[in-house]
Design a protein around this motif. Structure first.
Motif, PDB file in Angstrom:
ATOM      1  N   LYS A   1      53.277 -92.148-115.008  1.00 38.23           N
ATOM      2  CA  LYS A   1      53.455 -91.450-113.737  1.00 38.23           C
ATOM      3  C   LYS A   1      54.941 -91.311-113.492  1.00 38.23           C
ATOM      4  O   LYS A   1      55.678 -92.310-113.497  1.00 38.23           O
ATOM      5  CB  LYS A   1      52.788 -92.230-112.595  1.00 38.23           C
ATOM      6  N   LEU A   2      55.408 -90.068-113.293  1.00 40.80           N
ATOM      7  CA  LEU A   2      56.835 -89.808-113.155  1.00 40.80           C
ATOM      8  C   LEU A   2      57.128 -89.071-111.861  1.00 40.80           C
ATOM      9  O   LEU A   2      56.367 -88.195-111.442  1.00 40.80           O
ATOM     10  CB  LEU A   2      57.352 -88.957-114.322  1.00 40.80           C
ATOM     11  N   LEU A   3      58.247 -89.434-111.250  1.00 39.48           N
ATOM     12  CA  LEU A   3      58.844 -88.655-110.170  1.00 39.48           C
ATOM     13  C   LEU A   3      60.008 -87.909-110.801  1.00 39.48           C
ATOM     14  O   LEU A   3      60.853 -88.513-111.471  1.00 39.48           O
ATOM     15  CB  LEU A   3      59.337 -89.584-109.056  1.00 39.48           C
ATOM     16  N   LEU A   4      60.088 -86.587-110.594  1.00 43.09           N
ATOM     17  CA  LEU A   4      61.117 -85.815-111.303  1.00 43.09           C
ATOM     18  C   LEU A   4      61.731 -84.768-110.391  1.00 43.09           C
ATOM     19  O   LEU A   4      61.122 -84.330-109.410  1.00 43.09           O
ATOM     20  CB  LEU A   4      60.518 -85.157-112.543  1.00 43.09           C
ATOM     21  N   TRP A   5      62.950 -84.386-110.730  1.00 41.12           N
ATOM     22  CA  TRP A   5      63.654 -83.332-110.009  1.00 41.12           C
ATOM     23  C   TRP A   5      64.506 -82.508-110.970  1.00 41.12           C
ATOM     24  O   TRP A   5      65.473 -81.884-110.596  1.00 41.12           O
ATOM     25  CB  TRP A   5      64.500 -83.905-108.871  1.00 41.12           C
ATOM     26  N   ASP A   6      64.090 -82.476-112.225  1.00 39.49           N
ATOM     27  CA  ASP A   6      64.768 -81.706-113.264  1.00 39.49           C
ATOM     28  C   ASP A   6      64.350 -80.240-113.154  1.00 39.49           C
ATOM     29  O   ASP A   6      63.149 -79.926-113.223  1.00 39.49           O
ATOM     30  CB  ASP A   6      64.385 -82.263-114.639  1.00 39.49           C
ATOM     31  N   PRO A   7      65.295 -79.299-112.959  1.00 41.51           N
ATOM     32  CA  PRO A   7      64.921 -77.892-112.723  1.00 41.51           C
ATOM     33  C   PRO A   7      64.078 -77.288-113.832  1.00 41.51           C
ATOM     34  O   PRO A   7      63.116 -76.550-113.550  1.00 41.51           O
ATOM     35  CB  PRO A   7      66.277 -77.183-112.601  1.00 41.51           C
TER      36      PRO A   7
ATOM     37  N   THR B   1      61.993 -78.731-115.882  1.00 40.51           N
ATOM     38  CA  THR B   1      60.641 -79.270-115.838  1.00 40.51           C
ATOM     39  C   THR B   1      59.881 -78.734-114.630  1.00 40.51           C
ATOM     40  O   THR B   1      58.683 -78.427-114.719  1.00 40.51           O
ATOM     41  CB  THR B   1      60.680 -80.807-115.802  1.00 40.51           C
ATOM     42  N   ILE B   2      60.556 -78.620-113.486  1.00 41.26           N
ATOM     43  CA  ILE B   2      59.918 -78.043-112.302  1.00 41.26           C
ATOM     44  C   ILE B   2      59.468 -76.616-112.590  1.00 41.26           C
ATOM     45  O   ILE B   2      58.345 -76.213-112.242  1.00 41.26           O
ATOM     46  CB  ILE B   2      60.886 -78.076-111.101  1.00 41.26           C
ATOM     47  N   GLU B   3      60.324 -75.843-113.237  1.00 41.47           N
ATOM     48  CA  GLU B   3      59.975 -74.460-113.578  1.00 41.47           C
ATOM     49  C   GLU B   3      58.744 -74.434-114.472  1.00 41.47           C
ATOM     50  O   GLU B   3      57.837 -73.609-114.287  1.00 41.47           O
ATOM     51  CB  GLU B   3      61.165 -73.792-114.267  1.00 41.47           C
TER      52      GLU B   3
END
Length: 418
Positions: free
Chosen positions: A35-41, A43-45
């Motif tokens: 389970k990951l929290l992410l804010w990498d653009p 990966t978000i895209e």
């Protein structure tokens, strides 16, 4: 729940702030399954583009509140059917049919603001936003239905109004409290009584839908889940954004005068984004620093996928941190500074600016929210003057997943301009 997840749950904002400059732009919250929290653009895209191939397990903490059938986490054809029915009236030209109703509700609330009155800013915007969404979802209010909204507010305040109480519900009492059977019944009765009103209420559209949603006419339990979800999602986040926008304008006299000059140049009751670019930029920057929610909806991999430089197995849960995506130096220089000019004459890609989420799960009411925010802010600035009594109370705090101002933040009405 492991130690990392517990730290995020108990001290959410300090936990997020501590990871703002992490180079990898993700943090692993759990291992089995990952389970990951992410804010990498990048990966978000990818997540938003791949939504149809992902599962959406929803929020563990909010599921008891809104019910198993909530459109906020229903998936597959049922989710598509809900969006097909509810999406069109909440955007474009069809949304403008609701504008007079919204304006009437806002002006009634501003009418009631008297010189010398002290207002708890977040409470006032919640009251306004709840009455707007109630009229759109259920129909016009009267003394009986106002009592329903009062009980709805009391229930939500019990669940989310106090951070310690919210955590106590989650960890000591088995989850956030469900609404009473009496409140549920009155909401359903209100929805059914307004099924022939014009313009059509959102509840009437659901009750008159054909195809996959036709069975909703005889399913009070699922109808209840949708009514509660629409009322909550349609007012809590908008109210927080309105409070932050009004706060920013209350404490910055120069900016407030510039926005007023812009509003003086248009007679529109509901100024469009193009007619009020500075006002829209102030709202957008408020949404950046205090997004309606800290995270976007959970996504879960159905198949293995290579992301963030490694391959993750099926069953991996990926959660986008809107809060951290909005605080990255490369996308927003000096990201902790309030600067509406970031949104004048430019757009930011949805991989770095996503106050309403994105992909197939993007907030259905995003256009409605922006219309409300422009109308509420314009109406207050044009018709009243008020002074913030305690600017230092303008600090971020959580109310559930929403980024609400402190309940201590107060303003005092100093003059009527109309």
């Amino acid at each position: 729940m492991n130690r990392t997840e517990l730290r995020m749950a108990l001290r959410t904002l300090p936990f997020l702030d501590a990871h703002r400059t992490v180079a990898e732009r993700h943090v692993r919250l759990a291992d089995d399954p990952p389970k990951l929290l992410l804010w990498d653009p990048e990966t978000i895209e990818w997540l938003f583009a791949s939504d149809s191939e992902l599962d959406h397990p929803g929020s563990r903490s909010l599921r008891p509140l809104f019910g198993e059938h909530s459109l906020l986490w229903v998936d597959g054809p049922r989710h598509t059917a809900y969006r097909k029915v509810l999406g069109p009236p909440l955007r474009g030209r069809r949304l403008t049919t609701y504008a007079p109703l919204i304006a009437e509700t806002v002006h009634d609330a501003v009418d009631a603001l008297t010189v010398g009155q002290t207002v708890v800013l977040a409470d006032w915007t919640r009251q306004v936003a709840l009455r707007i969404i109630a009229r759109l979802v259920l129909g016009d209010t009267d003394r009986r239905t106002e009592a329903v909204l009062d009980d709805f507010t009391s229930w939500i305040d019990d669940a989310l109004g106090s951070r310690p109480r919210t955590l106590a519900h989650r960890f000591l009492r088995g989850g956030l409290p469900r609404s009473s059977a009496d409140l549920d019944g009155r909401l359903v009765d209100w929805a059914r009584s307004g099924s022939t009103r014009e313009p059509a209420t959102l509840a009437s559209l659901l009750l008159n839908a054909d195809g996959p949603l036709a069975d909703l006419r005889d399913n009070d339990a699922e109808l209840r889940d949708q009514l509660v979800s629409l009322l909550f999602a349609g007012h809590e986040t908008t109210a927080s954004a309105a409070a932050w926008t009004l706060y920013r304008l209350a404490v910055d006299e120069s900016l407030r005068h510039d926005v007023l000059d812009e509003l003086d140049a248009t007679s529109d009751d509901v100024p469009t984004a193009s007619a009020a670019p500075l006002l829209t930029a102030v709202i957008s920057e408020s949404l950046r620093l205090a997004p309606p929610v800290t995270v976007a909806e959970n996504r879960r991999l159905r198949c293995p996928a290579r992301l963030l430089g490694r391959t993750f197995p099926a069953g991996t849960t990926l959660t986008t941190s809107i809060y951290l995506a909005h605080r990255q130096d490369d996308a927003f220089p000096q990201p902790l500074r309030f600067d509406p000019s970031r949104f004048l004459g430019r757009k930011h890609p949805p991989s770095v600016y996503l106050p309403f989420g994105g992909g197939a799960r993007r907030c259905l009411g995003s256009q409605l929210a922006m219309l409300e925010l422009r109308l509420i802010t314009a109406s207050v600035l044009r018709r009243r003057e008020w002074r913030c009594l305690n600017p230092a109370a303008g600090r971020l705090q959580l109310r559930g997943h929403a980024m609400a101002p402190s309940s201590r933040l107060r303003v005092r009405v100093t003059a009527c301009r109309d």
